[in-house]
Design an enzyme around this catalytic site. Structure first.
Site, PDB file in Angstrom:
ATOM      1  N   CYS A 128      76.506 -60.451  18.248  1.00 27.23           N
ATOM      2  CA  CYS A 128      77.794 -61.194  18.262  1.00 27.23           C
ATOM      3  C   CYS A 128      78.802 -60.052  17.995  1.00 27.23           C
ATOM      4  O   CYS A 128      80.072 -60.100  18.411  1.00 27.23           O
ATOM      5  CB  CYS A 128      77.682 -62.050  17.020  1.00 27.23           C
ATOM      6  SG  CYS A 128      77.083 -61.321  15.421  1.00 27.23           S
ATOM      7  N   ASP A 347      84.624 -67.653  18.681  1.00 30.51           N
ATOM      8  CA  ASP A 347      83.423 -67.449  17.993  1.00 30.51           C
ATOM      9  C   ASP A 347      82.615 -66.968  19.339  1.00 30.51           C
ATOM     10  O   ASP A 347      82.087 -68.005  19.952  1.00 30.51           O
ATOM     11  CB  ASP A 347      83.065 -68.571  17.192  1.00 30.51           C
ATOM     12  CG  ASP A 347      81.651 -68.525  16.527  1.00 30.51           C
ATOM     13  OD1 ASP A 347      81.016 -67.593  16.663  1.00 30.51           O
ATOM     14  OD2 ASP A 347      81.426 -69.307  15.656  1.00 30.51           O
ATOM     15  N   HIS A 349      79.383 -67.152  18.772  1.00 28.82           N
ATOM     16  CA  HIS A 349      77.817 -67.802  18.394  1.00 28.82           C
ATOM     17  C   HIS A 349      77.626 -68.971  19.245  1.00 28.82           C
ATOM     18  O   HIS A 349      77.579 -70.241  18.666  1.00 28.82           O
ATOM     19  CB  HIS A 349      77.632 -67.881  17.066  1.00 28.82           C
ATOM     20  CG  HIS A 349      77.945 -66.581  15.954  1.00 28.82           C
ATOM     21  ND1 HIS A 349      78.917 -65.976  15.886  1.00 28.82           N
ATOM     22  CD2 HIS A 349      76.850 -65.856  15.562  1.00 28.82           C
ATOM     23  CE1 HIS A 349      78.806 -65.007  15.213  1.00 28.82           C
ATOM     24  NE2 HIS A 349      77.600 -64.803  15.003  1.00 28.82           N
TER      25      HIS A 349
END
Length: 466
Positions: A128, A347, A349
């Protein structure tokens, strides 16, 4: 439960449960299980199989998302990378949504060619921070290669969230905030589309992509990192610098400077950006390389020091700011703006299938996100890297002035970082791996005296890994 679009929510946080690792380890063989302990190939085989099982778990885990809505105020201004939008104003709201959808969104991927030195074909669960770094670099490249105010033509989505924004009216790519038009007659639309696609391809998950995961992992080996490791924001800054340096064939007039000891040394930046006349355009002065400036910082001890929040807000209001590599503890995010006491972010993820960027007209939709998300400043991990971009020497001078003014807004005794005349010890090229593991961060105050800021007692590195 059915999987939903990544733009309808975000994936769950955290790591696989402890019993997952326990069960996978036990099932892969202990004493007398799968072969003899004396077999020298057994531990390696167990490691490969365990890696595959954990990767499979992460692909399932991050391939789901939960529907949730981010609530935005229509009365408070929303700031994103130097632009301010009032969401109660229809045109400004649409311009914000289009500008957000134009940002490159780089997430976990699965099914790409194996990374060197491993059997991994996905970065789910560990990559990430590299993805957040990619997004920051991508923003700098878009500013570097495309005209001001450019937006992605296909950012004509239907936005269904608490802002109650429906399908955008046909504003055209030349319409910017508050309806102002920018002429791009000298840069035809077809050329911008080609440039945009080329930049996206540079971040593809393929060994040939100069800023793809394969190259970033390769560049990280000199910092002691390998595929499957977690990366900190400071190490990622140096990895990006080395990746841009290695990609001079693709981006010949861009350099990356990484600040030392929370200080941007002006002479070092100038030396990196100035080129001999033989390498650049003709004229009375040396040609100038555009520059991305990365500043690894720590905004507190265990948690974010709230006195730095105003300063972070002011930095995100600057047009030269290209975002912040940061996040929550063990959960990296790419911060691009704020509204009131909330940070705006992208994000990484979310696990998506790999796109083959070697094919003509490969799909671009999965590289853009249409749904903005927010989180409270109080949840921000204090370790982060702040990015800036200056296209010309004049822009760099303006950057120094604007950033210095923003930094002076902090009520904390020590500023987040400083911009100073002079040179650092190695011209800003220090590798994170060259620094002692418990080195102390130095802050240069306005009177040019060096004061020491100590690390937190439980930190084993200059910056805590997210």
């Amino acid at each position: 439960m059915n999987p939903s679009s990544p733009c309808e929510g975000q994936s769950p946080e955290g790591d696989p449960p402890e019993d997952w690792f326990h069960l996978s380890t036990v099932s892969l063989g202990t004493q007398g299980s799968y072969g003899s302990q004396d077999d020298p190939e057994e531990p390696e085989e167990r490691g490969r199989l365990k890696s595959k099982l954990v990767s499979a778990w992460n692909n399932v885990k991050y391939g789901w998302s939960f529907k949730s809505k981010a609530r935005f105020s229509k009365t408070s201004p929303l700031t994103m990378l130097g632009q301010s939008y009032l969401l109660s104003h229809g045109v400004e709201r649409e311009c914000f949504l289009r500008a957000f959808a134009t940002l490159l969104w780089l997430t976990y991927r699965r099914g790409f060619p194996q990374l060197d030195g491993s059997s991994l074909t996905t970065d789910s669960g560990w990559g990430c921070m590299l993805r957040s770094g990619q997004m920051l670099l991508a923003q700098g490249l878009l500013l570097h290669l495309l005209p001001p105010g450019w937006t992605w033509l296909s950012a004509h989505h239907v936005f269904k969230d608490d802002m109650e924004v429906q399908e955008s009216r046909s504003l055209g790519p030349e319409v910017t905030k508050k309806g102002r038009r920018k002429s791009i007659a000298s840069f035809p639309e077809s050329r911008t589309d080609v440039t945009h696609r080329r930049v996206v391809s540079w971040f593809g998950d393929h060994p040939i992509a100069p800023f793809g995961l394969h190259q970033l992992v390769k560049q990280g080996t000199s910092s002691g990192k390998k595929a499957g490791d977690w990366y900190g924001p400071s190490i990622v800054a140096h990895i990006l610098r080395k990746a841009v340096e290695a990609a001079s064939a693709e981006v010949s007039n861009l350099t990356v400077y990484v600040a030392q000891d929370c200080t941007v040394y002006i002479d070092d930046v100038v030396r990196m950006c100035e080129r001999p006349l033989s390498e650049g355009s003709k004229g009375p002065s040396p040609a100038w390389k555009s520059v991305i400036i990365l500043v690894p910082v720590r905004l507190g001890g265990e948690v974010l020091n709230p006195t730095y929040i105003k300063c972070v807000k002011n930095l995100l209001r600057l047009e030269c700011c290209i975002g912040i590599i940061g996040g929550k503890p063990k959960h990296s995010l790419f911060f691009v703006g704020h509204q009131d006491e909330q940070l705006l972010y992208l994000d990484p993820h979310y696990s998506q299938s790999t796109v083959d960027i070697t094919q003509d007209n490969f799909p671009l939709e999965s590289f853009h996100c249409k749904c903005p998300r927010k989180m409270a400043f109080s949840r921000m991990d204090p370790s982060c890297t702040i990015g800036f971009y200056a296209k010309s020497q004049k822009d760099f001078a303006l950057l120094c002035s604007a950033v210095s003014t923003a930094l002076s807004s902090s009520t904390e005794k020590y500023p987040i970082f400083t911009i100073a005349e002079g040179q650092g010890q190695d011209g800003g090229q220090e590798d994170e791996s060259d620094a002692p593991p418990n080195s102390i961060t130095h802050i240069l105050t306005k009177d040019k005296e060096r004061l020491r800021r100590t690390n937190t007692s439980n930190s084993m590195d200059e910056f805590v890994l997210l």
